[in-house]
Design an enzyme around this catalytic site. Structure first.
Site, PDB file in Angstrom:
ATOM      1  N   ARG A 195      36.109  50.391  41.066  1.00  0.00           N
ATOM      2  CA  ARG A 195      36.853  51.188  42.051  1.00  0.00           C
ATOM      3  C   ARG A 195      37.738  52.244  41.398  1.00  0.00           C
ATOM      4  NH1 ARG A 195      36.614  46.098  44.085  1.00  0.00           N
ATOM      5  NH2 ARG A 195      38.663  45.576  43.255  1.00  0.00           N
ATOM      6  N   GLU A 235      41.485  34.645  34.769  1.00  0.00           N
ATOM      7  CA  GLU A 235      42.070  33.366  35.157  1.00  0.00           C
ATOM      8  C   GLU A 235      41.231  32.212  34.584  1.00  0.00           C
ATOM      9  OE1 GLU A 235      42.677  33.200  39.287  1.00  0.00           O
ATOM     10  OE2 GLU A 235      43.783  31.314  39.223  1.00  0.00           O
TER      11      GLU A 235
HETATM   12  P1  AMP Z   1      44.354  42.465  36.665  1.00  0.00           P
HETATM   13  O1  AMP Z   1      43.642  42.539  35.337  1.00  0.00           O
HETATM   14  O2  AMP Z   1      44.752  41.069  37.019  1.00  0.00           O
HETATM   15  O3  AMP Z   1      45.526  43.439  36.722  1.00  0.00           O
HETATM   16  O4  AMP Z   1      43.319  42.889  37.782  1.00  0.00           O
HETATM   17  C1  AMP Z   1      43.085  44.245  38.037  1.00  0.00           C
HETATM   18  C2  AMP Z   1      41.631  44.519  38.308  1.00  0.00           C
HETATM   19  O5  AMP Z   1      41.058  43.571  39.208  1.00  0.00           O
HETATM   20  C3  AMP Z   1      41.483  45.870  38.981  1.00  0.00           C
HETATM   21  O6  AMP Z   1      40.323  46.494  38.459  1.00  0.00           O
HETATM   22  C4  AMP Z   1      41.361  45.555  40.467  1.00  0.00           C
HETATM   23  O7  AMP Z   1      40.350  46.352  41.057  1.00  0.00           O
HETATM   24  C5  AMP Z   1      40.962  44.093  40.524  1.00  0.00           C
HETATM   25  N1  AMP Z   1      41.862  43.281  41.357  1.00  0.00           N
HETATM   26  C6  AMP Z   1      42.653  42.267  40.923  1.00  0.00           C
HETATM   27  N2  AMP Z   1      43.294  41.688  41.929  1.00  0.00           N
HETATM   28  C7  AMP Z   1      42.958  42.376  43.041  1.00  0.00           C
HETATM   29  C8  AMP Z   1      43.325  42.265  44.430  1.00  0.00           C
HETATM   30  N3  AMP Z   1      44.181  41.333  44.866  1.00  0.00           N
HETATM   31  N4  AMP Z   1      42.770  43.135  45.299  1.00  0.00           N
HETATM   32  C9  AMP Z   1      41.916  44.091  44.871  1.00  0.00           C
HETATM   33  N5  AMP Z   1      41.530  44.234  43.586  1.00  0.00           N
HETATM   34  C10 AMP Z   1      42.039  43.384  42.677  1.00  0.00           C
END
Ligand code: AMP
Length: 171
Positions: free
Chosen positions: A58, A95
Site C-alpha cells: 500500500r 509478531e
Molecule cells: P509495523 O511494522 O508493525 O509498523 O507494520 C506496518 C506495516 O504493516 C505497514 O506496511 C502497514 O501497511 C501494515 N499494517 C500494520 N498494522 C496495520 C493495521 N492495523 N492496519 C493496516 N495496516 C497495518
C-alpha cells in the site's frame, strides 16, 4: 479536510485482535486522496527529496503519486523474493517469526536523499527495516511519511531521531 473519515477500521482483520485500517475509501475519493498527497507535498517540498521509497504494497500507492509531485525517482521496497537480479536484503521481526524487505542492488547513488512512504505505521518494525536497508545502500534518509499512525503501538519511538510526518493519528 478530516482524513480520518476516509479510513475504515475493520476489527479482527486479518486476524483476531488486529484493528485493521482500511484506506480504500480514501483512495476511492479523489478529493481525499488528492488532499493527502498535497499535505505530504507541502511537508517535503523544500527538502530536496531525490527518491521516494515506497513499502510494498500500500505504500506504493502514495509513493508513486508523491514521486510525481516532488519530481523524484521511485524506489520500490519489496517483500523478499519479488525482485530479480542482485538484491540487498534486511530482516525484521514480526509478531510471529521474521520477514525480509529487499531493494535492487546498485540502484542508488551514494548520499541519495530518500523519503520513505507507507500507509500505516504500527510497531515501526517495517519502517525501521526499510531505513536500515536504504541506509546500508548509502542513502541519506530524510524522513518518513505515513497516512496513519497507531500511536498506542509506539512505532514513532522506534523511529526516534528521524523526521516523521503522519496525517492521521490514532490514540
Ligand atoms: P509495523 O511494522 O508493525 O509498523 O507494520 C506496518 C506495516 O504493516 C505497514 O506496511 C502497514 O501497511 C501494515 N499494517 C500494520 N498494522 C496495520 C493495521 N492495523 N492496519 C493496516 N495496516 C497495518
Amino acid at each position: 479536510m478530516e482524513l480520518a473519515k476516509y479510513i475504515a477500521t475493520i476489527p479482527n482483520f486479518p486476524q483476531n485482535g488486529v484493528s485493521f485500517k482500511d484506506i480504500t475509501p480514501l483512495l476511492i475519493n479523489r478529493d481525499a486522496f488528492r488532499f493527502a498527497l498535497a499535505e505530504f507535498e507541502k511537508q517535503f517540498i523544500d527538502d530536496d527529496v531525490q527518491y521516494i521509497a515506497g513499502i510494498e504494497a500500500r505504500g506504493f500507492l502514495f509513493a508513486s503519486a508523491l514521486a510525481d509531485r516532488l519530481n523524484c525517482g521511485l524506489i520500490p521496497i519489496r517483500k523478499a523474493g519479488k525482485l530479480p537480479g542482485d538484491v540487498l536484503t534486511e530482516e525484521y521481526e514480526l509478531e510471529y517469526g521474521k520477514a525480509k524487505l529487499e531493494i535492487r542492488k546498485d540502484t542508488l547513488p551514494a548520499g541519495a536523499r530518500v523519503l520513505i512512504v507507507d500507509d500505516v505505521l504500527a510497531t515501526g518494525g517495517t519502517a525501521i527495516c526499510a531505513a536500515n536497508l536504504l541506509g546500508g545502500a548509502g542513502a541519506e534518509i530524510i524522513g518518513f511519511a505515513f497516512l496513519a499512525s497507531l500511536l498506542f503501538l509506539e512505532g514513532e519511538r522506534k523511529l526516534h531521531g528521524y523526521r516523521t510526518v503522519t496525517l492521521v493519528k490514532y490514540e
